[in-house]
Design a protein around this motif. Structure first.
Motif, mmCIF file in Angstrom:
data_model
loop_
_atom_site.group_PDB
_atom_site.id
_atom_site.type_symbol
_atom_site.label_atom_id
_atom_site.label_comp_id
_atom_site.label_asym_id
_atom_site.label_seq_id
_atom_site.Cartn_x
_atom_site.Cartn_y
_atom_site.Cartn_z
ATOM 1 N N GLU A 1 25.039 6.655 37.264
ATOM 2 C CA GLU A 1 23.758 6.485 38.032
ATOM 3 C C GLU A 1 24.622 5.939 39.953
ATOM 4 N N ILE A 2 23.757 6.423 40.883
ATOM 5 C CA ILE A 2 24.288 6.557 42.691
ATOM 6 C C ILE A 2 23.680 5.826 42.560
ATOM 7 N N THR A 3 23.918 5.207 43.796
ATOM 8 C CA THR A 3 23.351 4.443 44.242
ATOM 9 C C THR A 3 22.645 4.591 45.644
ATOM 10 N N PRO A 4 21.503 4.386 46.852
ATOM 11 C CA PRO A 4 21.328 4.504 47.623
ATOM 12 C C PRO A 4 22.470 4.450 49.083
ATOM 13 N N SER A 5 23.197 3.571 48.717
ATOM 14 C CA SER A 5 24.083 2.514 49.112
ATOM 15 C C SER A 5 25.970 4.175 49.024
ATOM 16 N N GLY A 6 25.448 4.238 48.278
ATOM 17 C CA GLY A 6 26.696 5.474 47.491
ATOM 18 C C GLY A 6 27.541 4.668 46.045
ATOM 19 N N LYS B 1 17.873 5.091 43.499
ATOM 20 C CA LYS B 1 19.151 5.472 42.920
ATOM 21 C C LYS B 1 18.465 6.632 41.620
ATOM 22 N N CYS B 2 19.925 7.608 41.557
ATOM 23 C CA CYS B 2 20.039 8.950 41.079
ATOM 24 C C CYS B 2 20.322 8.089 39.251
ATOM 25 N N VAL B 3 19.415 8.353 38.266
ATOM 26 C CA VAL B 3 20.324 8.562 37.059
ATOM 27 C C VAL B 3 20.307 9.572 36.096
ATOM 28 N N VAL B 4 21.578 9.918 35.558
ATOM 29 C CA VAL B 4 20.692 10.717 35.124
ATOM 30 C C VAL B 4 21.565 10.474 33.609
ATOM 31 N N GLU B 5 20.928 10.781 32.571
ATOM 32 C CA GLU B 5 21.110 10.564 30.843
ATOM 33 C C GLU B 5 21.484 11.604 30.223
ATOM 34 N N GLY B 6 22.538 11.425 29.105
ATOM 35 C CA GLY B 6 22.235 12.437 28.249
ATOM 36 C C GLY B 6 22.590 11.752 26.592
ATOM 37 N N ARG B 7 21.517 11.900 26.270
ATOM 38 C CA ARG B 7 21.305 11.588 24.372
ATOM 39 C C ARG B 7 23.030 12.590 23.553
ATOM 40 N N PHE B 8 23.879 12.326 22.905
ATOM 41 C CA PHE B 8 24.570 12.811 22.216
ATOM 42 C C PHE B 8 23.857 12.475 20.045
ATOM 43 N N LYS C 1 32.415 14.148 36.779
ATOM 44 C CA LYS C 1 32.431 13.979 38.057
ATOM 45 C C LYS C 1 32.110 13.370 39.510
ATOM 46 N N ARG C 2 32.734 13.670 40.456
ATOM 47 C CA ARG C 2 32.472 12.864 41.570
ATOM 48 C C ARG C 2 30.718 13.414 42.077
ATOM 49 N N ALA C 3 30.154 12.207 43.105
ATOM 50 C CA ALA C 3 29.287 12.492 43.378
ATOM 51 C C ALA C 3 29.574 11.842 45.113
ATOM 52 N N ASP C 4 28.549 11.929 45.742
ATOM 53 C CA ASP C 4 27.514 11.246 47.396
ATOM 54 C C ASP C 4 26.116 11.171 47.143
ATOM 55 N N THR C 5 26.208 9.986 48.417
ATOM 56 C CA THR C 5 24.245 9.982 48.423
ATOM 57 C C THR C 5 23.731 11.399 48.689
ATOM 58 N N ARG D 1 28.239 4.334 39.206
ATOM 59 C CA ARG D 1 28.190 4.005 37.972
ATOM 60 C C ARG D 1 28.050 4.893 36.599
ATOM 61 N N ALA D 2 28.857 4.309 35.458
ATOM 62 C CA ALA D 2 29.152 4.963 34.608
ATOM 63 C C ALA D 2 28.552 4.151 33.737
ATOM 64 N N PHE D 3 27.998 4.462 32.339
ATOM 65 C CA PHE D 3 28.031 3.825 30.592
ATOM 66 C C PHE D 3 27.788 4.671 29.759
ATOM 67 N N ILE D 4 28.709 3.615 29.087
ATOM 68 C CA ILE D 4 28.979 4.245 27.718
ATOM 69 C C ILE D 4 28.000 3.497 26.943
ATOM 70 N N ASN D 5 26.838 3.969 26.059
ATOM 71 C CA ASN D 5 26.337 2.955 24.960
ATOM 72 C C ASN D 5 25.909 1.546 26.502
ATOM 73 N N ASP D 6 25.495 1.513 26.910
ATOM 74 C CA ASP D 6 25.556 0.526 28.164
ATOM 75 C C ASP D 6 26.969 -0.643 28.625
ATOM 76 N N THR D 7 27.760 -0.474 28.024
ATOM 77 C CA THR D 7 29.055 -0.351 28.421
ATOM 78 C C THR D 7 29.641 -0.214 30.035
ATOM 79 N N PRO D 8 30.011 -0.937 30.680
ATOM 80 C CA PRO D 8 30.151 0.111 31.133
ATOM 81 C C PRO D 8 31.332 0.305 31.512
ATOM 82 N N VAL D 9 32.431 1.568 32.063
ATOM 83 C CA VAL D 9 33.430 2.458 32.432
ATOM 84 C C VAL D 9 33.775 3.163 33.693
ATOM 85 N N ASN D 10 34.689 3.134 33.746
ATOM 86 C CA ASN D 10 34.724 4.137 35.432
ATOM 87 C C ASN D 10 35.093 5.414 34.618
#
Length: 552
Positions: free
Chosen positions: A95-100, A61-68, A48-52, A103-112
């Motif tokens: 991750e949401i940076t202060p600039s807005g 920065k904001c970090v939310v991480e889930g382990r499955f 889902k989308r987010a903002d600063t 970034r999203a990661f799956i097993n440390d691989t950047p994804v959209n």
């Protein structure tokens, strides 16, 4: 299933980490303590989308991480298809940076976000009270009916055959278009090829024809000059050759007196012989040269044909025209008769269509056999959950053509209130009733459909007492087979937990911060007692809470 959820710098959460049970995880807390914020953070790793504005500290920065744990999900193909490293323990991070920037990661691989949404759709099923539910989707409704009808094997056979059937239908459509296009194009190519073949072009002929044409155009001059030259060299009284022969005889007479003259003699004799040969050749050319008007016309017509073909094909030589002729021949060879291939394809499609109708009919019959019992079970469970006036109807209507799921259109019709008109679920306003309907539906098909982690937000809204206790039992039974996370205000539901988290707010550095605490058994009993009465709870409430927990 989800193992842990880590949140840092989100909304009024500074930092927290939650560990989830394989069975039923209950989350309780006072109104406004931040339970919905947990779901908001969970929504971030679901794409889902987010903002600063969601940042607790706007400078970090904001970090939310889930382990499955995902070895039982059969989704390895997703990772292979998207070139992402697979591991039985999956880490999803947002991750949401202060600039807005997000970034999203799956097993440390950047994804959209689209890819993140696809993956977490296999892992988490988030049911908030006012969300649209996947039970509104026709695909879920068909899967539910097929699960209860034990149609898995038939549906798999049908869908595999249907994919092949549709693939061959597309092949046929492409082949028919190709045949139509080929027919028009091949006619044009055939005309061009025949035109070149009929021209009977020969390599090198253009140069020889052009040379002959020049000779014919200048035949009179050629004949006059060569004849005159022959006469001057050899036939006139004062011919050049005759005079040279006389000089030669004189030189021969004195050559015995001077060795240099002897050396010149052989060269001189050769010159005379060469002039005699040239004279004879000029005589032959003069004798052979005649203007042939018929041949001139013939050559002009031939060259006109060659020039026209060269202009048409934008080339400058006969050799290039011959190359084009060869290329056209190859193309025409590719436009063979497609009728045999089309006929064979049509026959295969017809056979598969017949088999699809046969399997589809079996699937339809089995669907129809279970709907009454399914509806009865749904209404019974809804009645237990204080929805005794709810009505349910499953319509199985024939489709005009074969579909990806069979011959039927399946629609769930629902009404929560007595006397209300039955409507498609997606047309009924969402609310607590629909959340309970979702719980009932999924509890009935849980053993037949591979469900991900189910997350319910206040599914118990508006119920209490014995009804809430029955809902808790349904959730408990569902949690025996699936991971369930439930946010609740109900003490009866809370008493069924394998793991119980309490969400609370505290003041830190003059700011309100949300935190969570994993409750011990005694803390659980006290929290449930507070829900039953007041804070601090009465002794009777504590005993009542203890009884609820021990009965679970």
């Amino acid at each position: 299933m989800i193992k842990t959820l880590y949140i840092r710098n989100y909304a009024i959460i500074e930092s927290l980490e939650m560990h989830f049970s394989e069975g039923l995880t209950i989350i309780t807390g006072e109104t406004g303590a931040g339970k919905s914020i947990l779901l908001g953070a969970l929504g971030l790793i679901m794409g889902k989308r987010a903002d600063t504005k969601t940042l607790y500290n706007p400078d970090e920065k904001c970090v939310v991480e889930g382990r499955f744990v995902i070895q039982s999900y059969s989704i390895r193909s997703f990772f292979e298809r998207n070139d992402i490293d697979y591991d039985d323990e999956l880490v999803v991070r947002r991750e949401i940076t202060p600039s807005g920037k997000s970034r999203a990661f799956i097993n440390d691989t950047p994804v959209n976000l689209k890819l993140l949404q696809e993956l977490t759709g296999y892992l988490l099923d988030l049911h908030q009270q006012f969300d649209t539910l996947d039970m509104q989707e026709t695909s879920f409704q068909i899967k539910a009916v097929d699960a209860l009808a034990d149609n898995k094997k038939l549906v798999l056979e049908y869908q595999e055959l249907y994919q092949s059937y549709r693939s061959e239908q597309r092949q046929l459509e492409q082949l028919l278009v190709k045949e139509s296009t080929a027919s028009n194009e091949s006619d044009f190519l055939k005309f061009q090829h025949e035109e070149l073949v009929n021209a009977n072009l020969q390599s090198g002929e253009q140069k020889s024809q052009e040379a002959e044409q020049v000779k014919l155009d200048n035949a009179e001059d050629i004949k006059r000059v060569t004849a005159t030259s022959f006469q001057f060299l050899s036939e006139s009284e004062q011919s050049v050759v005759g005079q040279l022969q006389d000089i030669g005889q004189s030189l021969n007479a004195i050559s015995k007196y001077d060795s240099k003259i002897q050396g010149l003699q052989s060269r001189y004799d050769g010159l005379v012989l060469e002039l005699q040969d040239i004279a004879h050749e000029l005589e032959r050319i003069a004798d052979e040269t005649e203007f042939n008007e018929e041949r001139s016309v013939e050559i002009r017509e031939r060259l006109d044909l060659i020039y026209r073909l060269q202009s048409k094909h934008n080339v400058k030589s006969v050799e290039e025209l011959l190359d084009i002729q060869e290329t056209l021949a190859k193309k025409l060879g590719q436009y063979g008769d497609m009728s045999a291939e089309i006929t064979a394809l049509r026959e295969r499609i017809a056979e598969k269509e017949s088999r699809l109708f046969e399997i589809g009919t079996q699937i339809s019959e089995r669907r129809s056999q279970v709907t009454d019992g399914f509806v009865s079970d749904i209404k019974r469970l809804l009645g237990m959950l204080a929805m005794e006036h709810a009505e349910m109807q499953i319509d199985i209507l024939p489709q005009p053509s074969l579909g990806p799921d069979g011959l039927d259109q399946v629609n769930f019709l629902f009404s929560a209130n007595k006397g209300a008109r039955l409507q498609l679920i997606r047309e009924v306003a969402s609310g607590g009733e629909l959340s309970r309907l979702a719980l009932v539906l999924k509890s009935l098909v849980a053993d037949s459909i591979p469900l991900p982690t189910l997350i319910f937000d206040e599914i118990d809204a508006g119920i209490s007492g014995d009804v809430a206790l029955k809902m808790g039992r349904i959730l408990r039974q569902l949690a025996d087979r699936h991971q369930i996370v439930t946010i609740t205000h109900s003490p009866q539901v809370s008493s069924k937990a394998d793991v119980h988290y309490f969400v609370y707010k505290k003041i830190k550095d003059e700011r309100t911060v949300t935190n969570v605490r994993l409750l011990t058994k005694d803390e659980r009993i006290r929290a449930i007692a507070v829900m039953l009465s007041q804070n601090p709870p009465s002794d009777s409430a504590i005993e009542n809470a203890r009884e609820l927990v021990e009965q679970s």
